[in-house]
Design a protein around this motif. Structure first.
Motif, PDB file in Angstrom:
ATOM      1  N   ILE A 106       0.839  -1.209   0.000  1.00 50.52           N
ATOM      2  CA  ILE A 106       0.000   0.000   0.000  1.00 50.52           C
ATOM      3  C   ILE A 106       0.869   1.253   0.000  1.00 50.52           C
ATOM      4  CG2 ILE A 106      -1.645   1.321   1.382  1.00 50.52           C
ATOM      5  CD1 ILE A 106      -2.859  -1.379   2.262  1.00 50.52           C
ATOM      6  N   SER A 107       1.939   1.257   0.781  1.00 46.18           N
ATOM      7  CA  SER A 107       2.835   2.425   0.831  1.00 46.18           C
ATOM      8  C   SER A 107       3.505   2.676  -0.511  1.00 46.18           C
ATOM      9  CB  SER A 107       3.900   2.229   1.901  1.00 46.18           C
ATOM     10  OG  SER A 107       3.309   2.198   3.168  1.00 46.18           O
ATOM     11  N   THR A 112      -6.970   5.535  -3.125  1.00 47.26           N
ATOM     12  CA  THR A 112      -8.023   4.663  -2.600  1.00 47.26           C
ATOM     13  C   THR A 112      -7.581   3.210  -2.636  1.00 47.26           C
ATOM     14  OG1 THR A 112      -9.658   6.195  -3.495  1.00 47.26           O
ATOM     15  CG2 THR A 112     -10.460   4.035  -2.828  1.00 47.26           C
ATOM     16  N   ILE A 113      -7.911   2.487  -1.580  1.00 52.12           N
ATOM     17  CA  ILE A 113      -7.671   1.042  -1.512  1.00 52.12           C
ATOM     18  C   ILE A 113      -9.018   0.370  -1.745  1.00 52.12           C
ATOM     19  CG2 ILE A 113      -6.911  -0.858  -0.051  1.00 52.12           C
ATOM     20  CD1 ILE A 113      -5.382   1.341   1.587  1.00 52.12           C
ATOM     21  N   ILE A 114      -9.054  -0.559  -2.688  1.00 50.92           N
ATOM     22  CA  ILE A 114     -10.293  -1.254  -3.015  1.00 50.92           C
ATOM     23  C   ILE A 114     -10.117  -2.725  -2.659  1.00 50.92           C
ATOM     24  CG2 ILE A 114     -11.915  -1.857  -4.846  1.00 50.92           C
ATOM     25  CD1 ILE A 114     -10.965   0.677  -6.308  1.00 50.92           C
ATOM     26  N   VAL A 115     -11.041  -3.258  -1.890  1.00 50.59           N
ATOM     27  CA  VAL A 115     -11.025  -4.658  -1.481  1.00 50.59           C
ATOM     28  C   VAL A 115     -12.177  -5.360  -2.180  1.00 50.59           C
ATOM     29  CG1 VAL A 115     -11.161  -6.245   0.462  1.00 50.59           C
ATOM     30  CG2 VAL A 115     -10.059  -4.035   0.761  1.00 50.59           C
ATOM     31  N   ASN A 159      -5.233  -4.881   8.137  1.00 48.34           N
ATOM     32  CA  ASN A 159      -4.023  -4.423   7.447  1.00 48.34           C
ATOM     33  C   ASN A 159      -4.200  -3.011   6.887  1.00 48.34           C
ATOM     34  OD1 ASN A 159      -2.558  -6.752   7.956  1.00 48.34           O
ATOM     35  ND2 ASN A 159      -3.270  -7.752   6.096  1.00 48.34           N
ATOM     36  N   ILE A 160      -5.384  -2.705   6.405  1.00 48.15           N
ATOM     37  CA  ILE A 160      -5.652  -1.340   5.923  1.00 48.15           C
ATOM     38  C   ILE A 160      -5.582  -0.366   7.093  1.00 48.15           C
ATOM     39  CG2 ILE A 160      -7.427   0.174   4.946  1.00 48.15           C
ATOM     40  CD1 ILE A 160      -8.281  -2.198   3.202  1.00 48.15           C
TER      41      ILE A 160
END
Length: 172
Positions: A111-112, A125-128, A145-146
């Motif tokens: 993510i970083s 944006t993080i999409i799961v 984790n997010i």
């Protein structure tokens, strides 16, 4: 309450005094104690997950599609497998769909790295996207984790047909 009945018998035997105890007040007392302890005890509180919901005054732009460079997509699969990509519909291939594990350090690093490469960090944006074969524990681990990565913009969505096609080809 208690009643003592004395029977007198003639003879040289000792007189026995049978005792009869009225239990009605004891039942009332037990009921009152039971109610007292039920109302004063604390029951187990349900475990809940804190979701970072948007504020009331948040302005949305629903017609704007987020550029694939400003997002990262995680696909939660079967057998404790998780895949991620940062590709558009046209660019996603089996080589572009990478696999990782649920280790918080690995996911946070992914993510970083994606965040650092994003052109507009304010809308990153993080999409799961859990598949039908994913289990709930893996979903919770991903949400944890997010949370560890300290990114506040994330979404949960269904897997798209074009992603599902690449995912199914990869797990075969």
């Amino acid at each position: 309450m208690a009643e003592v009945i004395i029977k007198e018998k003639s003879g040289g035997k000792q007189n026995k005094k049978p005792i009869k105890i009225d239990m009605t007040p004891m039942v009332d007392l037990n009921f009152l104690l039971l109610m007292f302890f039920m109302f004063t005890s604390s029951f187990t509180k349900p475990n809940v997950m804190d979701l970072g919901l948007p504020g009331k005054n948040t302005v949305y732009e629903p017609h704007n599609v987020i550029d694939y460079r400003n997002q990262i997509t995680f696909i939660i699969g079967e057998n404790n497998r998780i895949f991620y990509h940062q590709s558009s519909k046209e660019d996603l291939t089996e080589a572009g769909l990478k696999e990782t594990d649920y280790n918080g350090l690995n996911v946070s690093k992914i993510i970083s790295n994606a965040y650092e490469k994003a052109p507009r960090k304010e809308i990153f944006t993080i999409i799961v996207k859990p598949t039908d074969d994913a289990n709930y524990k893996n979903f919770v681990d991903m949400m944890d984790n997010i949370s560890i990565s300290k990114k506040e913009r994330y979404g949960i969505s269904d897997i798209k047909p074009w992603e599902k096609k690449v995912y199914e080809n990869l797990i075969k």
